[in-house]
Write an enzyme that holds these catalytic residues in place. Structure first.
Site, PDB file in Angstrom:
ATOM      1  N   PHE A 150      20.005 135.293 108.162  1.00 51.18           N
ATOM      2  CA  PHE A 150      19.723 134.948 106.879  1.00 51.18           C
ATOM      3  C   PHE A 150      20.949 134.206 106.211  1.00 51.18           C
ATOM      4  O   PHE A 150      20.593 133.476 105.065  1.00 51.18           O
ATOM      5  CB  PHE A 150      19.864 136.272 105.816  1.00 51.18           C
ATOM      6  CG  PHE A 150      20.948 136.900 105.559  1.00 51.18           C
ATOM      7  CD1 PHE A 150      21.749 136.422 104.378  1.00 51.18           C
ATOM      8  CD2 PHE A 150      21.549 138.008 106.124  1.00 51.18           C
ATOM      9  CE1 PHE A 150      22.960 136.911 104.150  1.00 51.18           C
ATOM     10  CE2 PHE A 150      22.845 138.579 105.915  1.00 51.18           C
ATOM     11  CZ  PHE A 150      23.660 137.654 104.916  1.00 51.18           C
ATOM     12  N   LYS A 174      11.399 132.087 114.123  1.00 49.22           N
ATOM     13  CA  LYS A 174      11.136 133.378 113.410  1.00 49.22           C
ATOM     14  C   LYS A 174      12.415 133.544 112.533  1.00 49.22           C
ATOM     15  O   LYS A 174      13.319 133.848 112.993  1.00 49.22           O
ATOM     16  CB  LYS A 174      10.922 134.512 114.043  1.00 49.22           C
ATOM     17  CG  LYS A 174      10.087 135.741 113.644  1.00 49.22           C
ATOM     18  CD  LYS A 174      10.688 136.191 112.432  1.00 49.22           C
ATOM     19  CE  LYS A 174      11.893 136.878 112.449  1.00 49.22           C
ATOM     20  NZ  LYS A 174      12.642 137.622 111.230  1.00 49.22           N
ATOM     21  N   CYS A 282      29.462 133.723 109.780  1.00 47.06           N
ATOM     22  CA  CYS A 282      30.205 134.599 111.092  1.00 47.06           C
ATOM     23  C   CYS A 282      31.476 133.730 111.427  1.00 47.06           C
ATOM     24  O   CYS A 282      32.025 134.437 112.142  1.00 47.06           O
ATOM     25  CB  CYS A 282      29.047 134.061 112.196  1.00 47.06           C
ATOM     26  SG  CYS A 282      29.181 132.374 112.535  1.00 47.06           S
ATOM     27  N   GLU A 383      32.264 144.862 111.259  1.00 47.62           N
ATOM     28  CA  GLU A 383      31.854 143.626 110.549  1.00 47.62           C
ATOM     29  C   GLU A 383      31.263 144.009 109.134  1.00 47.62           C
ATOM     30  O   GLU A 383      30.159 144.461 109.014  1.00 47.62           O
ATOM     31  CB  GLU A 383      30.987 142.807 111.250  1.00 47.62           C
ATOM     32  CG  GLU A 383      30.758 141.373 110.551  1.00 47.62           C
ATOM     33  CD  GLU A 383      29.483 140.650 111.421  1.00 47.62           C
ATOM     34  OE1 GLU A 383      28.563 141.280 111.825  1.00 47.62           O
ATOM     35  OE2 GLU A 383      29.579 139.419 111.455  1.00 47.62           O
TER      36      GLU A 383
HETATM   37  P1  NAD Z   1      20.067 140.476 111.848  1.00 45.62           P
HETATM   38  O1  NAD Z   1      20.601 140.767 113.325  1.00 45.62           O
HETATM   39  O2  NAD Z   1      19.928 141.400 110.861  1.00 45.62           O
HETATM   40  O3  NAD Z   1      18.859 139.661 111.855  1.00 45.62           O
HETATM   41  C1  NAD Z   1      18.746 138.417 112.452  1.00 45.62           C
HETATM   42  C2  NAD Z   1      17.318 138.010 112.865  1.00 45.62           C
HETATM   43  O4  NAD Z   1      16.928 139.233 113.750  1.00 45.62           O
HETATM   44  C3  NAD Z   1      16.301 138.081 111.606  1.00 45.62           C
HETATM   45  O5  NAD Z   1      15.385 136.984 111.841  1.00 45.62           O
HETATM   46  C4  NAD Z   1      15.577 139.316 111.704  1.00 45.62           C
HETATM   47  O6  NAD Z   1      14.294 139.361 110.873  1.00 45.62           O
HETATM   48  C5  NAD Z   1      15.747 139.922 113.228  1.00 45.62           C
HETATM   49  N1  NAD Z   1      15.888 141.220 113.307  1.00 45.62           N
HETATM   50  C6  NAD Z   1      16.625 142.303 112.574  1.00 45.62           C
HETATM   51  N2  NAD Z   1      16.485 143.509 113.031  1.00 45.62           N
HETATM   52  C7  NAD Z   1      15.726 143.354 114.240  1.00 45.62           C
HETATM   53  C8  NAD Z   1      15.475 144.319 114.851  1.00 45.62           C
HETATM   54  N3  NAD Z   1      15.729 145.644 114.953  1.00 45.62           N
HETATM   55  N4  NAD Z   1      14.667 143.793 116.050  1.00 45.62           N
HETATM   56  C9  NAD Z   1      14.276 142.549 116.294  1.00 45.62           C
HETATM   57  N5  NAD Z   1      14.585 141.754 115.379  1.00 45.62           N
HETATM   58  C10 NAD Z   1      15.563 142.136 114.220  1.00 45.62           C
HETATM   59  O7  NAD Z   1      21.292 139.373 111.246  1.00 45.62           O
HETATM   60  P2  NAD Z   1      21.520 139.197 109.665  1.00 45.62           P
HETATM   61  O8  NAD Z   1      21.772 140.058 108.773  1.00 45.62           O
HETATM   62  O9  NAD Z   1      20.325 138.163 109.337  1.00 45.62           O
HETATM   63  O10 NAD Z   1      22.519 138.022 109.986  1.00 45.62           O
HETATM   64  C11 NAD Z   1      23.921 138.567 109.707  1.00 45.62           C
HETATM   65  C12 NAD Z   1      24.602 138.784 110.972  1.00 45.62           C
HETATM   66  O11 NAD Z   1      24.539 137.124 111.774  1.00 45.62           O
HETATM   67  C13 NAD Z   1      26.140 138.792 110.929  1.00 45.62           C
HETATM   68  O12 NAD Z   1      26.317 139.728 111.930  1.00 45.62           O
HETATM   69  C14 NAD Z   1      26.495 137.347 111.451  1.00 45.62           C
HETATM   70  O13 NAD Z   1      27.984 137.547 112.025  1.00 45.62           O
HETATM   71  C15 NAD Z   1      25.661 137.228 112.398  1.00 45.62           C
HETATM   72  N6  NAD Z   1      25.775 135.437 112.554  1.00 45.62           N
HETATM   73  C16 NAD Z   1      26.199 135.189 113.907  1.00 45.62           C
HETATM   74  C17 NAD Z   1      26.508 133.926 113.928  1.00 45.62           C
HETATM   75  C18 NAD Z   1      27.017 133.279 115.169  1.00 45.62           C
HETATM   76  O14 NAD Z   1      26.880 132.076 115.640  1.00 45.62           O
HETATM   77  N7  NAD Z   1      27.636 134.111 116.056  1.00 45.62           N
HETATM   78  C19 NAD Z   1      26.081 132.824 113.167  1.00 45.62           C
HETATM   79  C20 NAD Z   1      25.458 133.493 111.982  1.00 45.62           C
HETATM   80  C21 NAD Z   1      25.380 134.759 111.791  1.00 45.62           C
END
Ligand code: NAD
Length: 499
Positions: A150, A174, A282, A383
């Protein structure tokens, strides 16, 4: 009735059929502004089928045509940058300049993809054996599933889709269900740029869609960016199903401040990188490791700057920091602040209970600063992904380096010092993928690649740039001999080059 956000399949919007949907909020007001369709496994299959069918032609589309489409998309994206920034701000809550910056970083990856003809050049050697030539070329993989978080609803899809598509793949994207509209707008722009139908599909939803993408036999590869537990699950599941996977996870980025640092520069950096985008990056700095007596000089400067920060909705042009993404996430961040207090850290600035006039139901948490945080505390270990900055005091440089290296996350880190030798030693000893020296958010430009180490990444490939080309294409070696007048007859021996 709230607006309905539909999928984008095979070049047009497609209403959800599953009967499932989720709310999309304006985080600054707490109002539900739309509902987004949640795909079923069957709808996921339909999106993959559209992509697989488009792939057959797209992989054969000339490099010059792919390049032209990418250039057109770049122009359209630049023209729509303000509009997309507005969409991001309304669903994510980040300020307009921050959202505009996100689109700009995405544009850089598109610009890199415009050079696809150059990036996909292979190698060739003539006469590797008598009458035999060899060439090594890169070919696309097929259908790629891209699953995004997000916090960068335009930039992260743009880290993946231009390169995957330019390499000749078809994509099922997605995006996060929390701020899904930017992805649809990107797909519309790609269509206007004359990308053929089905090459980019946007499938909305939750884990149901993701789990189907993981197991789907026609999905060749998965690119994921999100939290570490989901990144790990995608890497394990995708690999089990024979897919190529790159999965970038969460972070806990440390910034070392040595006693000789320019404390004003360090305070500016800590506040910008700690509270920018309300800490939902991130590459946000969440821990300042103050070495020796640095903390006593740095803390008052950070406090001074926090006091001047303008918190508010993106509609307020003076706002520097917006709300968190959902009420649930705000409550989680507040509970971390509670736990920091209970576990004995010094709460220097408390962001709980902040109210913004006319936005009392928005998901705001003010900038929060803890001093004397220790590695056993929950606020240090987890985090938080909110505007909470922890100061850990370390006696010596070596203690600070050991602290960073002991952390399971290793996305980004920074050092602030005027000592070139210390900076160089840090650069060499630190076990983190992206390192800033007097730079708090070391995000590589689009022509390099982005990725952390350890629990911040799973799979072999960082994302975008040259690593993106390698991830979204696979090598093929062709060894050829054309009949010549000398026929050598049958030879059952293993070929010995040089003969
Ligand atoms: P999230 O892991 O909750 O969701 C990411 C994606 O996975 C979304 O599209 C979501 O619908 C899907 N998803 C969520 N739970 C799932 C599950 N149980 N099974 C399958 N798919 C699932 O992450 P978020 O809250 O959207 O984003 C924030 C996180 O992303 C933070 O941890 C941040 O550090 C990380 N992030 C990392 C980077 C990087 O480059 N390393 C960049 C941006 C964000």
């Amino acid at each position: 009735m709230a607006d309905q956000i539909s999928h984008w399949i095979d070049g047009k919007p497609r209403d959800g059929q599953s009967g499932r949907s989720g709310p999309v909020f304006d985080p600054a007001t707490g109002q539900e502004r739309a509902r987004v369709a949640f795909a079923s496994a069957e709808e996921t299959d339909a999106a993959v089928a559209a992509a697989a069918s488009a792939f057959a032609d797209w992989r054969n589309t000339s490099l010059t045509r792919r390049t032209q489409i990418m250039f057109r998309f770049r122009g359209l994206l630049e023209g729509a940058a303000d509009e997309i920034a507005g969409i991001i701000s309304s669903e994510h809550g980040k300020t307009k300049p921050d959202a505009r910056g996100e689109v700009q970083r995405g544009l850089e990856t598109v610009e890199f993809a415009c050079g696809i003809a150059q990036h996909l050049k292979g190698d060739a050697s003539s006469q590797v054996s008598t009458g035999i030539d060899l060439m090594s070329i890169r070919e696309p993989l097929g259908v790629v599933g891209c699953i995004t978080p997000f916090n960068f609803p335009a930039m992260v899809p743009l880290w993946m889709t231009p390169i995957a598509i330019a390499c000749g793949n078809a994509v099922v994207l997605k995006p996060s269900e929390k701020d899904p509209s930017a992805a649809n707008r990107l797909a519309e722009l790609f269509a206007t740029a004359e990308l053929p139908d089905g090459v980019l599909n946007v499938l909305h939803g939750d884990r149901v869609a993701v789990e189907r993408l993981i197991e789907h036999p026609d999905v060749a590869a998965l690119s994921f960016v999100g939290s570490t537990p989901v990144a790990r699950a995608i890497a394990e599941g995708g690999t089990r199903h024979g897919k190529r996977v790159q999965a970038l996870g969460g972070a806990k980025n440390h910034m070392l401040v040595l006693p000789d640092a320019d404390m004003d520069l360090a305070a500016d950096a800590a506040v910008s990188a700690g509270y920018g985008s309300a800490g939902e990056r991130c590459m946000a700095i969440s821990v300042v490791v103050a070495v020796g007596d640095a903390a006593d000089r740095l803390l008052p400067k950070i406090q001074e700057r926090i006091a001047k920060l303008e918190i508010g909705p993106a509609t307020n042009p003076a706002a520097e920091m917006g709300p968190l993404i959902t009420a649930e996430h705000r409550d989680k961040v507040v509970s971390y602040i509670d736990s920091g207090v209970t576990e004995g850290a010094d709460l220097v600035s408390d962001g709980r209970g902040i109210t913004i006039p006319d936005h009392e139901s928005g998901y705001f948490v003010g900038p929060t600063l803890f001093d004397r945080v220790t590695p056993d505390m929950k606020i240090y270990r987890d985090e938080i992904f909110g505007p909470v900055l922890s100061v850990v005091r370390a006696e010596h440089f070596a203690d600070a380096v050991s602290l960073v290296n002991a952390n399971p996350f290793a996305n980004g880190t920074a050092i602030f010092t005027n000592d070139g030798g210390a900076a160089r030693q840090f650069q060499r000893e630190i076990e983190v993928g992206m390192v800033g020296i007097n730079v708090p958010i070391p995000v590589p430009l689009g022509f390099y690649s982005f990725g952390g180490w350890k629990a911040s990444i799973f799979g072999d490939h960082p994302i975008y740039g040259p690593e993106g080309i390698h991830f979204y294409s696979r090598p093929k070696v062709v060894i050829s001999r054309w009949p010549d007048p000398i026929h050598r007859g049958v030879d059952l021996g293993f070929p010995q080059h040089g003969k």
